[in-house]
Structures are given as C-alpha cells and as structure tokens.
Design a protein around this motif. Structure first.
Motif, mmCIF file in Angstrom:
data_model
loop_
_atom_site.group_PDB
_atom_site.id
_atom_site.type_symbol
_atom_site.label_atom_id
_atom_site.label_comp_id
_atom_site.label_asym_id
_atom_site.label_seq_id
_atom_site.Cartn_x
_atom_site.Cartn_y
_atom_site.Cartn_z
ATOM 1 N N THR A 141 0.863 -1.178 0.000
ATOM 2 C CA THR A 141 0.000 0.000 0.000
ATOM 3 C C THR A 141 0.898 1.226 0.000
ATOM 4 N N THR A 142 0.348 2.349 -0.381
ATOM 5 C CA THR A 142 1.117 3.587 -0.372
ATOM 6 C C THR A 142 0.495 4.567 0.610
ATOM 7 N N ALA A 143 1.303 5.493 1.041
ATOM 8 C CA ALA A 143 0.831 6.547 1.928
ATOM 9 C C ALA A 143 1.074 7.881 1.240
ATOM 10 N N GLN A 144 0.136 8.770 1.383
ATOM 11 C CA GLN A 144 0.261 10.088 0.777
ATOM 12 C C GLN A 144 1.431 10.840 1.403
ATOM 13 N N ILE A 145 2.173 11.566 0.572
ATOM 14 C CA ILE A 145 3.255 12.387 1.112
ATOM 15 C C ILE A 145 2.643 13.556 1.867
ATOM 16 N N ASN A 146 3.413 14.113 2.784
ATOM 17 C CA ASN A 146 2.867 15.238 3.541
ATOM 18 C C ASN A 146 2.889 16.515 2.705
ATOM 19 N N GLU A 147 2.115 17.477 3.139
ATOM 20 C CA GLU A 147 1.951 18.736 2.404
ATOM 21 C C GLU A 147 3.279 19.469 2.217
ATOM 22 N N TYR A 148 4.104 19.460 3.237
ATOM 23 C CA TYR A 148 5.394 20.155 3.160
ATOM 24 C C TYR A 148 6.272 19.549 2.063
ATOM 25 N N ALA A 204 5.361 17.826 -0.576
ATOM 26 C CA ALA A 204 4.783 18.121 -1.887
ATOM 27 C C ALA A 204 5.082 19.558 -2.299
ATOM 28 N N LYS A 205 4.914 20.487 -1.370
ATOM 29 C CA LYS A 205 5.163 21.902 -1.676
ATOM 30 C C LYS A 205 6.625 22.123 -2.065
ATOM 31 N N GLU A 206 7.541 21.537 -1.320
ATOM 32 C CA GLU A 206 8.979 21.670 -1.624
ATOM 33 C C GLU A 206 9.302 21.095 -3.009
ATOM 34 N N TYR A 207 8.772 19.934 -3.290
ATOM 35 C CA TYR A 207 9.034 19.264 -4.558
ATOM 36 C C TYR A 207 8.541 20.101 -5.741
ATOM 37 N N PHE A 208 7.282 20.518 -5.699
ATOM 38 C CA PHE A 208 6.719 21.258 -6.829
ATOM 39 C C PHE A 208 7.271 22.679 -6.926
ATOM 40 N N THR A 209 7.643 23.272 -5.806
ATOM 41 C CA THR A 209 8.263 24.602 -5.846
ATOM 42 C C THR A 209 9.560 24.555 -6.638
ATOM 43 N N GLU A 210 10.362 23.523 -6.407
ATOM 44 C CA GLU A 210 11.616 23.379 -7.149
ATOM 45 C C GLU A 210 11.363 23.191 -8.642
ATOM 46 N N LEU A 211 10.356 22.406 -8.995
ATOM 47 C CA LEU A 211 10.036 22.221 -10.413
ATOM 48 C C LEU A 211 9.542 23.521 -11.046
#
Length: 89
Positions: free
Chosen positions: A58-65, A67-74
């Motif tokens: 099963t997978t667990a959702q990543i936390n908001e922080y 996700a924000k860091e990842y997409f901010t860099e992109l």
C-alpha cells in the motif's frame, strides 16, 4: 514541459534520468514496514518477490510540506508540469 511522477511508477532509476522524468518518493508499506524509495531501500527484485510471497503493498500520501517543496523546485524552472500519479480510486 516537465514530466513528473511518484515512485509508485516503479521505473528503474536510470530511466528517470534517461527520460528526464522528475519523481517524488512515495511511502510504500509492505509487510508492516515503510519504505520511502523502493529503488534505494528495497529494490524492485526484492519488492516483487515479497509480492509473490503474498505481501500486499500500500502507499501513503506524502505530507503537504514535502509536496510543496518538490513542486516549488520544479516551478522554478519556468515550465509547465505534467504530473502522473496513481490513486486507489
């Protein structure tokens, strides 16, 4: 345009680089153990062997922080992003 996914795509690490695909590690729970990145912590062969033995991942959702860091860099690259991800729904 940037292509992005998460580690549930289960691509070999070299393919992400070769195809210029960004990815964010997802937490995967297998036999009550949590792995952040299968390619680094468990490996595809061991992962699939555990599934053959009856384990259900099963997978667990990543936390908001994260996700924000990842997409901010992109987004800093100034391009559109296509993010491909999986859902149980």
């Amino acid at each position: 345009m940037l292509i992005s996914t998460d580690s549930t795509a289960n691509l070999p690490k070299h393919m992400y680089k070769e195809l210029n695909i960004s990815y964010i590690p997802m937490q995967i729970i297998l036999n009550n153990e949590t792995y952040n990145d299968l390619s680094e912590e468990l490996g595809n062969e061991e992962y699939y062997n555990k599934m053959r033995e009856g384990a259900t991942p099963t997978t667990a959702q990543i936390n908001e922080y994260a996700a924000k860091e990842y997409f901010t860099e992109l987004l800093k690259q100034g391009q559109d992003i296509i993010h491909i991800c999986f859902s149980s729904a």
